[in-house]
Design an enzyme around this catalytic site. Structure first.
Site, PDB file in Angstrom:
ATOM      1  NE  ARG A   1      -1.068 -17.215   3.584  1.00  0.00           N
ATOM      2  CZ  ARG A   1      -1.092 -17.299   4.901  1.00  0.00           C
ATOM      3  NH1 ARG A   1      -0.489 -18.285   5.503  1.00  0.00           N
ATOM      4  NH2 ARG A   1      -1.705 -16.389   5.618  1.00  0.00           N
TER       5      ARG A   1
ATOM      6  CD1 TRP B   1      -9.732 -18.603  -0.745  1.00  0.00           C
ATOM      7  CD2 TRP B   1     -10.558 -16.906   0.474  1.00  0.00           C
ATOM      8  NE1 TRP B   1     -10.914 -19.017  -0.186  1.00  0.00           N
ATOM      9  CE2 TRP B   1     -11.445 -18.002   0.564  1.00  0.00           C
ATOM     10  CE3 TRP B   1     -10.887 -15.731   1.155  1.00  0.00           C
ATOM     11  CZ2 TRP B   1     -12.619 -17.968   1.307  1.00  0.00           C
ATOM     12  CZ3 TRP B   1     -12.053 -15.689   1.890  1.00  0.00           C
ATOM     13  CH2 TRP B   1     -12.907 -16.800   1.965  1.00  0.00           C
TER      14      TRP B   1
ATOM     15  CG  ASN C   1      -3.592 -12.195   3.954  1.00  0.00           C
ATOM     16  OD1 ASN C   1      -4.804 -12.372   3.889  1.00  0.00           O
ATOM     17  ND2 ASN C   1      -2.793 -12.961   4.670  1.00  0.00           N
ATOM     18  N   GLY C   2      -6.047  -9.550   3.882  1.00  0.00           N
ATOM     19  CA  GLY C   2      -6.864  -9.008   4.968  1.00  0.00           C
ATOM     20  C   GLY C   2      -8.033  -8.234   4.402  1.00  0.00           C
TER      21      GLY C   2
ATOM     22  CG  HIS D   1     -34.066 -38.412  16.701  1.00  0.00           C
ATOM     23  ND1 HIS D   1     -35.301 -38.728  17.234  1.00  0.00           N
ATOM     24  CD2 HIS D   1     -33.156 -39.032  17.494  1.00  0.00           C
ATOM     25  CE1 HIS D   1     -35.131 -39.484  18.309  1.00  0.00           C
ATOM     26  NE2 HIS D   1     -33.835 -39.681  18.479  1.00  0.00           N
TER      27      HIS D   1
ATOM     28  CE  LYS E   1     -10.645 -33.333   6.349  1.00  0.00           C
ATOM     29  NZ  LYS E   1      -9.921 -32.252   6.865  1.00  0.00           N
TER      30      LYS E   1
ATOM     31  CB  CYS F   1      -4.226 -13.345   0.395  1.00  0.00           C
ATOM     32  SG  CYS F   1      -5.853 -12.907  -0.188  1.00  0.00           S
TER      33      CYS F   1
ATOM     34  CD  GLU G   1     -11.630 -33.779  10.079  1.00  0.00           C
ATOM     35  OE1 GLU G   1     -12.366 -32.828  10.363  1.00  0.00           O
ATOM     36  OE2 GLU G   1     -10.663 -33.666   9.306  1.00  0.00           O
TER      37      GLU G   1
ATOM     38  CE  LYS H   1      -3.231 -26.604   6.001  1.00  0.00           C
ATOM     39  NZ  LYS H   1      -4.115 -27.766   6.239  1.00  0.00           N
TER      40      LYS H   1
ATOM     41  CD  GLU I   1     -12.178 -29.593   4.485  1.00  0.00           C
ATOM     42  OE1 GLU I   1     -11.801 -28.524   4.955  1.00  0.00           O
ATOM     43  OE2 GLU I   1     -11.676 -30.681   4.821  1.00  0.00           O
TER      44      GLU I   1
HETATM   45  C1  G6P Z   1      -9.773 -23.719   7.130  1.00  0.00           C
HETATM   46  C2  G6P Z   1      -9.041 -24.951   6.644  1.00  0.00           C
HETATM   47  C3  G6P Z   1      -9.397 -26.142   7.536  1.00  0.00           C
HETATM   48  C4  G6P Z   1      -9.096 -25.822   8.999  1.00  0.00           C
HETATM   49  C5  G6P Z   1      -9.784 -24.534   9.447  1.00  0.00           C
HETATM   50  C6  G6P Z   1      -9.272 -24.078  10.795  1.00  0.00           C
HETATM   51  O1  G6P Z   1     -11.133 -23.852   6.914  1.00  0.00           O
HETATM   52  O2  G6P Z   1      -9.381 -25.225   5.307  1.00  0.00           O
HETATM   53  O3  G6P Z   1      -8.653 -27.273   7.140  1.00  0.00           O
HETATM   54  O4  G6P Z   1      -9.513 -26.882   9.796  1.00  0.00           O
HETATM   55  O5  G6P Z   1      -9.512 -23.482   8.515  1.00  0.00           O
HETATM   56  O6  G6P Z   1      -7.924 -23.738  10.659  1.00  0.00           O
HETATM   57  P1  G6P Z   1      -6.839 -23.737  11.786  1.00  0.00           P
HETATM   58  O7  G6P Z   1      -5.578 -23.359  11.083  1.00  0.00           O
HETATM   59  O8  G6P Z   1      -7.261 -22.703  12.793  1.00  0.00           O
HETATM   60  O9  G6P Z   1      -6.793 -25.093  12.378  1.00  0.00           O
END
Ligand code: G6P
Length: 612
Positions: free
Chosen positions: A27, A75, A101-102, A508, A489, A2, A485, A607, A492
């Site tokens: 956000r 969000w 936000n929260g 396994h 990616k 948010c 990772e 984010k 996502e």
């Molecule tokens: C969200 C974002 C990710 C990020 C994660 C942790 O899920 O979409 O890209 O890795 O949060 O966020 P931070 O800001 O703590 O690295």
């Protein structure tokens, strides 16, 4: 999670709020809205399911003329994304508008209390409860600031809020507990933002609100207080980055820009911190607790998402280079499993945003149990950066694409620096080894650049593989987290199911999935595990799986085994996760764009995840 914007000053608030919302959209982007106090001192609102651009296209600019207003990009936590649940939310009388936000955790109890008082609710949100609670207190106190204060003292949970009212049309009240909020202090104007990106094109002078603080803003200035009504004085700070850093600069997407920036961002992470003659690393932010870190009995790394993957790489690096036992914990799990913290334990907290709620909660839990805490954070002035005992910024610059790219490589770089600092002090690496590492580091930006320049090759492979429904990513040692990772990616941003595995674990379980439709991305460096990796490739080929190998430049053998090969420059083992990660970022990016996905704003993601 948010985005909040507010404006009070002499200019037209609407455009400033819409611009700010656009910049904060990473956000959250399921709905958006604005409330303005118009020139007749009336409170007017427009809100809508969908993106900020849709809000901007449909709003009647003439109707929304006024110089006090608030806006929100959402969000969803409570209530599906729709027009009614979008923010701003109002009280029953439509006199108070509030963006939030929260999460208000005790909203059900408060709602019942208010319903018993005759309050009627329109939305499913927890935020609407807060607006009616303010209305309830306003009825007896006849003062907006007092009404907000009373309400905030009754809510449990987290909030960053901004609130306006036709009762007192010339002010905004903002407050924070657990969700970030800052004020941009301009000339005869103040802009409220969840983060600096909403503020930077108006002013660089900011004030960060701390938890439990509220602020009354008028056209003449602001007054900062705690929600217990104590006055506060806070120095104005200066934002360190420029507007161009948060613009696309000709790239199709922020994510592409951020991937391509890595030759520079990686240098920003180590610049001024390593002596290239000696390999000695000095991290200014950690000096005050350096001895404690060097003599740590155990290091616990905690983080979420991509940052957690960086943490896993940190485990390999620190154990190998410093001989200190390391544990890596998901922040969300750490807090709830009553972790054992002993004297001499150091907790390293990794976070791009510095605001992730689970990571922050883990940090607080560790502090409560006596750990010394170290932050590796990107966003300057963020909550985690301020709450750790000491920290080092990763200096990747603003990352706007929701899927993390350049922050990941800078986090890994920061962990390398941390390991080098400890190893240098503990003498677990010889002077010669330190020098050789420093020497190789000098060439790293050039090698990353070479990877970036090969992007058309990755695009070609992405086109070949874009129709697959499942992917497997395999790696060993330091490259196992890189596989995780890479898979994350792809998931996502392209919505393709992908899993990362240690290469040897494939047999396994995941091997059962392999058939001619299953691409397997395998990181195959020319190191001591190379023969084993080749055996893993053979196992995949025997089941008709397609292999994409990320291989070293000097590997003449790999073409005999793999369907596709991406070659990366030779580097020291410890820098390999950075180099090997770059093609995987591009691969995910090009597959996602080929499938028509919005890579900068993937569905359901945000984010900065400021709810637990
Ligand atoms: C969200 C974002 C990710 C990020 C994660 C942790 O899920 O979409 O890209 O890795 O949060 O966020 P931070 O800001 O703590 O690295």
């Amino acid at each position: 999670m948010c985005g909040i914007v507010g404006y009070i000053g002499k200019k037209n608030a609407l455009q400033i709020i819409l611009d700010g919302l656009q910049r904060l959209e990473y956000r959250g982007y399921d709905s958006a809205g604005v409330s303005i106090i118009n020139d007749n001192k009336e409170l007017i609102t427009y809100k809508k399911k969908g993106k900020v651009s849709e809000l901007a296209e449909n709003i009647d600019i003439n109707l929304f003329a006024g110089s006090v207003g608030i806006g929100h990009t959402r969000w969803a936590t409570h209530g599906v994304p729709n027009d009614v649940n979008a923010h701003p939310q109002f009280d029953m009388d439509e006199k108070i508008a509030l963006v939030h936000n929260g999460i208000i955790e005790n909203y059900k109890t408060l709602k019942t209390m208010l319903q018993n008082e005759g309050y009627v609710f329109r939305s499913d949100t927890d935020t609407e409860v807060l607006t009616n609670l303010i209305n309830y207190h306003y009825k007896s106190k006849k003062d907006l600031e007092t009404a907000v204060r009373f309400a905030l003292n009754e809510v449990d949970g987290t909030y960053g809020i901004a609130c306006i009212s036709s009762f007192e049309p010339d002010k905004i009240i903002a407050a924070r507990k657990g969700s970030p909020l800052m004020l941009g202090i301009g000339i005869e104007e103040i802009i409220i933002g969840s983060d600096a990106s909403a503020i930077i094109n108006h002013t660089k002078n900011v004030i960060y609100l701390e938890d439990g603080e509220m602020c009354v803003l008028t056209k003449h200035g602001f007054q900062l207080k705690t929600i217990k009504d104590e006055d506060i004085f806070r120095e104005i700070e200066e934002i360190e980055f420029d507007l161009q850093e948060i613009e696309k600069s000709g790239y199709d997407h922020f994510m592409l820009k951020e991937i391509c920036e890595q030759p520079e961002t990686i240098q920003n992470t180590y610049r001024g911190r390593i002596n290239f003659e000696t390999g000695v690393v000095k991290l200014g932010g950690l000096e005050s607790i350096k001895d404690k870190i060097v003599n740590a009995k155990r290091i616990i790394i905690t983080a979420c998402g991509t940052s957690w993957h960086a943490g896993l790489i940190g485990e390999y690096l620190i154990e190998q280079m410093c001989r200190i036992p390391v544990e890596v914990d998901y922040a969300s799990e750490f807090r709830y499993r009553d972790p054992v913290i002993n004297e001499g334990d150091i907790m390293v907290v990794i976070s791009q945003s510095g605001e992730t709620a689970d990571t922050l909660a883990a940090l607080r839990e560790a502090k409560k149990k006596g750990a010394v805490t170290v932050g590796l954070v990107n966003v300057v002035g963020s909550t985690i950066a301020r709450e750790v005992d000491a920290g080092t910024y990763i200096h990747a610059g603003p990352e706007i694409g929701v899927a993390s790219s350049k922050a990941f490589t800078s986090q890994v770089m920061s962990l390398i620096l941390l390991a080098l600092m400890i190893a240098g002090e503990k003498k677990t690496l010889s002077d010669d080894e330190l020098k050789r590492i420093a020497n190789d580091l000098k060439t790293l930006p050039e090698k990353i650049k070479k990877c970036v320049e090969a992007k058309d090759d990755y695009k070609f492979i992405a086109d070949e593989l874009k129709s697959a429904s499942n992917f497997l990513y395999l790696g060993r040692g330091l490259n196992f987290p890189v596989a995780l990772e890479g898979a994350l990616k792809l998931k996502e941003i392209s919505y393709i199911h992908a899993e990362g595995y240690p290469a040897a674990e494939m047999k396994h379980g995941p091997i059962a999935l392999i058939d001619e439709n299953m691409p397997v991305v395998i990181i195959a460096p020319k190191d001591k595990t190379y023969d084993k990796i080749i055996s893993n490739i053979e196992e995949v080929k025997a089941r008709k799986g397609k292999i994409l190998a990320i291989a070293s430049e000097e590997d003449n053998n790999i073409n005999d085994y793999a369907d596709f090969v991406i070659r990366v420059p030779k580097t020291f083992n410890l820098f390999a996760p950075i180099i090997n990660n770059i093609p995987l970022q591009f691969l995910a990016y090009y597959i996602a764009t080929a499938r028509g996905c919005n890579v900068d704003q993937p569905r359901n993601l945000a984010k900065s995840v400021t709810v637990e």
